[in-house]
Design a protein around this motif. Structure first.
Motif, PDB file in Angstrom:
ATOM      1  N   ASP A 113       0.825  -1.198   0.000  1.00 21.55           N
ATOM      2  CA  ASP A 113       0.000   0.000   0.000  1.00 21.55           C
ATOM      3  C   ASP A 113       0.866   1.258   0.000  1.00 21.55           C
ATOM      4  O   ASP A 113       1.935   1.290   0.604  1.00 21.55           O
ATOM      5  CB  ASP A 113      -0.883  -0.018   1.254  1.00 21.55           C
ATOM      6  N   PHE A 130       0.552   5.248   1.068  1.00 19.93           N
ATOM      7  CA  PHE A 130      -0.265   6.205   1.811  1.00 19.93           C
ATOM      8  C   PHE A 130       0.446   7.549   1.802  1.00 19.93           C
ATOM      9  O   PHE A 130       1.608   7.645   2.187  1.00 19.93           O
ATOM     10  CB  PHE A 130      -0.477   5.723   3.249  1.00 19.93           C
ATOM     11  N   ASN A 131      -0.239   8.584   1.325  1.00 23.95           N
ATOM     12  CA  ASN A 131       0.330   9.928   1.216  1.00 23.95           C
ATOM     13  C   ASN A 131       1.666   9.914   0.478  1.00 23.95           C
ATOM     14  O   ASN A 131       2.625  10.573   0.877  1.00 23.95           O
ATOM     15  CB  ASN A 131       0.501  10.566   2.588  1.00 23.95           C
ATOM     16  N   GLY A 132       1.748   9.111  -0.593  1.00 23.08           N
ATOM     17  CA  GLY A 132       2.939   9.068  -1.422  1.00 23.08           C
ATOM     18  C   GLY A 132       4.088   8.228  -0.877  1.00 23.08           C
ATOM     19  O   GLY A 132       5.141   8.152  -1.486  1.00 23.08           O
ATOM     20  N   THR A 133       3.879   7.582   0.273  1.00 27.92           N
ATOM     21  CA  THR A 133       4.925   6.763   0.882  1.00 27.92           C
ATOM     22  C   THR A 133       4.480   5.305   0.941  1.00 27.92           C
ATOM     23  O   THR A 133       3.386   5.018   1.409  1.00 27.92           O
ATOM     24  CB  THR A 133       5.237   7.254   2.314  1.00 27.92           C
ATOM     25  N   THR A 181       3.999   1.893   2.433  1.00 28.42           N
ATOM     26  CA  THR A 181       3.897   1.438   3.821  1.00 28.42           C
ATOM     27  C   THR A 181       4.644   0.134   4.055  1.00 28.42           C
ATOM     28  O   THR A 181       4.898  -0.232   5.201  1.00 28.42           O
ATOM     29  CB  THR A 181       2.426   1.219   4.223  1.00 28.42           C
TER      30      THR A 181
END
Length: 124
Positions: A17, A19-22, A24
């Motif tokens: 995944d 999330f916010n371009g990072t 996980t």
């Protein structure tokens, strides 16, 4: 290992995944849960969220989960929004703030929802 059924709200089972371009580094699935399943998870110390009055919970793992179809054969493709699934999971150790974290082990696709385009017409 515990088992439960739910309806897919979000999933990232084929790749980790973002999330916010990072990235996980985790594979996950978020399920809409029945009240009975939600009550069982709450009793085990798992914290839930609600969306439009429906209890939801994310189940995650660092390792690619086994995903099979209703016949137990390897599932290929994306598990679409609204699909009915059964998952195997384990419960982690209790955390004083975040509660008990469920770890995803496997996913069985019971009923694959059609489309997966978020309800938009293909010609949109």
């Amino acid at each position: 290992m515990a088992v439960l059924e739910g309806v897919v709200a979000f999933e990232s089972l084929n790749k980790t995944d973002v999330f916010n371009g990072t990235d996980t580094g985790k594979y996950n699935i978020t399920l809409k849960l029945s009240d009975d399943v939600a009550d069982e998870l709450k009793a085990a110390g798992v914290k839930l969220k609600e969306y439009e009055g429906v209890p939801q919970r994310k189940f995650a793992t660092k390792f690619p989960p086994m995903v099979v179809d209703a016949d137990g054969q390897p599932f290929k493709g994306q598990v679409t929004f609204g699909s009915k699934v059964r998952i195997k999971y384990t419960l982690g150790k209790p955390h004083p703030v975040h509660g008990v974290s469920p770890q995803l082990a496997a996913v069985k696709v019971l009923e694959l929802a059609e489309g997966g385009s978020g309800g938009f017409d293909e010609e949109f």
